[in-house]
Structures are given as structure tokens and as C-alpha cells.
Motif scaffolding. Structure first.
Motif, short mmCIF file in Angstrom:
data_model
loop_
_atom_site.label_atom_id
_atom_site.label_comp_id
_atom_site.label_asym_id
_atom_site.label_seq_id
_atom_site.Cartn_x
_atom_site.Cartn_y
_atom_site.Cartn_z
N ALA A 1 0.83 -1.21 0.00
CA ALA A 1 0.00 0.00 0.00
C ALA A 1 0.86 1.26 0.00
N LEU B 1 0.56 4.04 -2.74
CA LEU B 1 -0.15 5.26 -2.37
C LEU B 1 0.67 6.23 -1.53
N TRP C 1 -0.61 8.53 1.70
CA TRP C 1 -2.06 8.48 1.58
C TRP C 1 -2.61 7.07 1.81
N ALA C 2 -1.75 6.07 1.95
CA ALA C 2 -2.22 4.71 2.21
C ALA C 2 -2.97 4.61 3.54
N ALA D 1 -5.04 6.97 4.60
CA ALA D 1 -6.28 7.73 4.52
C ALA D 1 -7.53 6.86 4.58
N PRO D 2 -7.58 5.71 3.89
CA PRO D 2 -8.79 4.87 4.00
C PRO D 2 -9.06 4.39 5.43
N LEU D 3 -8.02 4.21 6.21
CA LEU D 3 -8.19 3.79 7.60
C LEU D 3 -8.85 4.90 8.40
N GLY E 1 -10.78 7.19 7.12
CA GLY E 1 -12.15 7.25 6.65
C GLY E 1 -13.02 6.18 7.26
N SER E 2 -12.47 4.99 7.42
CA SER E 2 -13.22 3.89 8.02
C SER E 2 -13.64 4.21 9.45
N PRO F 1 -8.56 -0.74 12.12
CA PRO F 1 -8.13 0.46 11.38
C PRO F 1 -7.64 1.57 12.31
N GLN G 1 0.63 2.17 9.58
CA GLN G 1 0.74 2.37 8.14
C GLN G 1 1.54 3.63 7.82
#
Length: 403
Positions: free
Chosen positions: A168, A172, A175-176, A178-180, A182-183, A210, A217
């Protein structure tokens, strides 16, 4: 004078044995985050005596809401996971065997001290009970001992995800993570938003992975050289702004640790506020790396960092036992200010601060013997390993209130 000379000689010996390529800043950040754990537990956790002389958990935060900012400083697990991710990616890159062998080695190093402390407590608890220590006190102690160990289980899981974190990060960059973020934001919205009444309580558990993987991360991306100073500033400023907004606009609890009697908590499981703090702390850590490395070039400052890192798991596993080593005898003698009295006054805070050197000295004494659990158990037979496992399991059952 002789003690000063001896300490100076020890510091210079450690300096001479330190490899030139050693990243002192990373070790310094790890030591700082690690020491924040016992200090936080010792200062933000108290004990009270009931009429039968048994100890119960209490917290000064229940009486002093103004202490909440102290938890922002002492809650440094974000930095610990950041450094853990950074160190893991370097170790993963240097691995000589398979990914499975690499992961097994890291899990074993984490598991030995946990098995050691729980097995020892399984032996000590019945002896203490026979000596007159109330069962309630022993259950309180068991809860305090187990309390920091959840971290090890979570850390094992995120470590197992290192290969995926590396992929990841390479795709990314910073920014890898970022989804964590957001979750966790989505789960928090479900928990505290307009639909909160229809959301089951177990939904909060979705934040555990997350929530703690976020900083790890970031550390992996940092280790892959995908976060530069500009990215660090973005983490620092963005995390600080989000932190302030969550407190002032969305009314998140100010304390980073649980407060008795409060319906909401930020840490179990981690809320978005924890990630905001971790982001700000991570950005600051990355920006201060060079300055910290120069500071730790001094042997007198570098030596204690080495000692703390060598005893990292011992400190994590045994610091609550050190406090209990003072509190349990104190409870048998009656109330002791800052130790077994209610944490509801400024006097308690001052008295507890005075107890910190005592707790520290007891931890050093315990570490002299408990440190061996961090070393390979080369001399342990299969029978001894099995016995340790059974004792640890028995203590876990007791601590969970199932026995």
C-alpha cells in the motif's frame, strides 16, 4: 563521585558498542512513547480502599476534568505504532528467510514476556490470597496487569499485515493511511450520529483494527521514504485541526483514556480523536527526527535510551505490578496518601507524583529478574513451556472474571 564516574563509563561503553548506522532518533521516539505508558497509568489511574480493606480502581480524571490535556501528552501509542511500522519495514526488508519465518520471530519476541508475567501472576495470586490479601484486591490487580497487554495482541495483528502495508505504501505513499481514517470516521458517525440508537454496540469494535493500524501504516510509508517534510507538516497541521474540530464542534470526550462513569470513551476502541492525535504526533515526530538524532549523539542521553529499548516489553508488562507492589502492602496498613486514598484532590496529585520514584525503583528491581523473559527460552523444556502456558491461561480466566 564514584557513582557518577561509573555511570559515565557505562554511557561511553554503550556509545562505543553502538553501530554507526543505528537510527538513534527512532530508538529515542520508541523510548519516549514507551515511558509514557507507565507514567500515564501511574498518574491517571488511582486506587481506593473499601471498608474491608480491598483495593478498587479509580481515576483522578473523574474529579479533575482539567487533567484531560495531560492524556494528550501521555497517550503516545500513535508514536509507538508509527515507530513500530518504520522499524518493521526495515526489518522486513532485511529478512533472510520467508515472510512466515520473519513474522514468527517477531511474534515470539512479543509473546515471551506476556507469557512470563501472566504465568508469574498465576503463581503469586494464590500465595497472596493465602497470606490474607482480599480476593477483590487480587482481581483489581489482575485487571491492571492485563490492561496494557491488549496492546500486544493488536500489535501482533498489525505486524502480520506488514507485507500488505508495504504494498500500500509503495502504491499510495503516505495516503495509504487515509482509508483507515475514513473507516473510523464512518463508524464514529454511525455510533454518535443521528442513527446511533439503531446501531448495535458491537459496531464500535470495527474501529479496533483500522484505528491502531493507521499510525503503523504511516510508519511503514515513512520507512519506505514516501513521507517527506511536506507530508509531515500536512500530518501535523491536519491532525491538529481535526483534533480541535472534534473537541469543539463535535463534542468528543476530551480525555484520551476512559473515565469512570462516562458513557463515551476515545480509546477502547479508538475513536477518530485518537487518529487525529496520532496524525499530529506522527507529523511532529517525523519533523523532529533530525534534531532528536543530534541530541542523542551525546552518550549521557543515548545510554538510557538503549536501556529502555532493551527492556521495552518488560516495562510494558510489569509497570502495573510495580505500582501494586507498593499499593497492596499499603492497603494492609491502611490508607496512604496518593497510593490507596481516593484520587479526588490536588493533594492526591502531589502525593502520587511523589510516589513515582518509588514505582520506578520497584520496576527496576522487578526488571532485573523479569528481563529474562525477553530473552530466548533456550533452556526451557517442553514441560516448562506447557506449564507456563497453562498458568498464563489460568490467570487470563481469573482476570476475565470467569473464575
Amino acid at each position: 563521585m564514584s557513582v557518577t564516574i561509573s555511570l559515565r563509563e557505562t554511557a561511553h561503553r554503550i556509545e562505543a558498542r553502538t553501530p554507526v548506522h543505528r537510527d538513534r532518533a527512532i530508538d529515542g521516539l520508541r523510548a519516549l512513547a514507551l515511558l509514557a505508558v507507565p507514567i500515564g497509568h501511574w498518574m491517571l489511574g488511582g486506587l481506593t480502599l473499601d471498608d474491608e480493606g480491598a483495593l478498587h480502581n479509580a481515576s483522578p480524571l473523574a474529579s479533575f476534568g482539567g487533567l484531560a490535556p495531560a492524556s494528550w501528552v501521555l497517550q503516545m501509542l500513535g508514536v509507538f505504532f508509527l515507530v513500530g511500522g518504520y522499524a518493521s519495514v526495515l526489518s522486513f526488508r532485511r529478512r533472510g528467510g520467508s515472510t512466515g519465518a520473519w513474522l514468527k520471530g517477531r511474534i515470539v519476541r512479543l509473546g515471551r514476556p506476556v507469557l512470563g508475567v501472566t504465568a508469574v501472576w498465576a503463581l503469586v495470586a494464590p500465595v497472596a490470597y493465602a497470606a490474607g490479601v482480599p480476593e477483590t484486591t487480587l482481581r483489581t490487580g489482575a485487571t491492571l496487569v492485563v490492561q496494557p497487554l491488549w496492546f500486544v495482541g493488536v500489535y501482533v495483528v498489525v505486524t502480520a499485515l506488514t507485507p500488505y502495508c508495504v504494498r500500500a505504501a509503495r502504491r499510495l505513499g503516505g495516503w495509504a493511511a487515509a482509508p483507515l481514517l475514513g473507516s473510523v470516521a464512518v463508524v464514529d458517525f454511525l455510533r454518535y450520529g443521528p442513527f446511533a440508537d439503531s446501531v448495535p454496540s458491537w459496531a464500535a469494535l470495527l474501529n479496533i483494527l483500522p484505528g491502531w493500524l493507521f499510525a503503523y501504516q504511516l510508519g511503514v510509508s515513512w520507512g519506505e521514504r514516501r513521507i517527506d517534510r511536506r507530508g509531515a507538516w500536512l500530518l501535523l497541521v491536519g491532525g491538529s485541526v481535526l483534533f480541535a474540530a472534534l473537541l469543539t464542534v463535535f463534542h468528543y470526550p476530551a480525555s484520551m483514556v476512559g473515565v469512570p462513569g462516562e458513557a463515551r470513551t476515545n480509546s477502547h476502541p479508538p475513536s477518530l480523536l485518537v487518529l487525529a492525535l496520532a496524525s499530529a504526533q506522527s507529523g511532529a515526530a517525523i519533523l523532529l527526527r533530525g534534531r532528536l538524532a543530534r541530541l542523542l549523539a551525546r552518550p549521557a542521553l543515548w545510554a538510557p535510551v538503549v536501556v529502555v529499548n532493551l527492556c521495552a516489553m518488560t516495562v510494558l508488562c510489569w509497570h502495573q505490578t510495580a505500582m501494586l507492589a507498593a499499593a497492596v502492602p499499603g492497603s494492609l496498613l491502611g490508607g496512604a496518601a496518593g497510593l490507596t486514598t481516593a484520587p479526588d484532590s490536588v493533594g492526591w496529585l502531589l502525593a502520587r507524583a511523589a510516589w513515582l520514584p518509588v514505582f520506578g525503583a520497584l520496576l527496576v528491581g522487578i526488571a532485573r529478574y523479569a528481563r529474562r523473559f525477553e530473552e530466548p527460552w533456550t533452556g526451557a523444556t517442553a514441560v516448562r513451556r506447557t506449564a507456563a502456558g497453562l498458568l498464563a491461561a489460568g490467570f487470563a480466566v481469573f482476570a476475565a472474571g470467569l473464575a
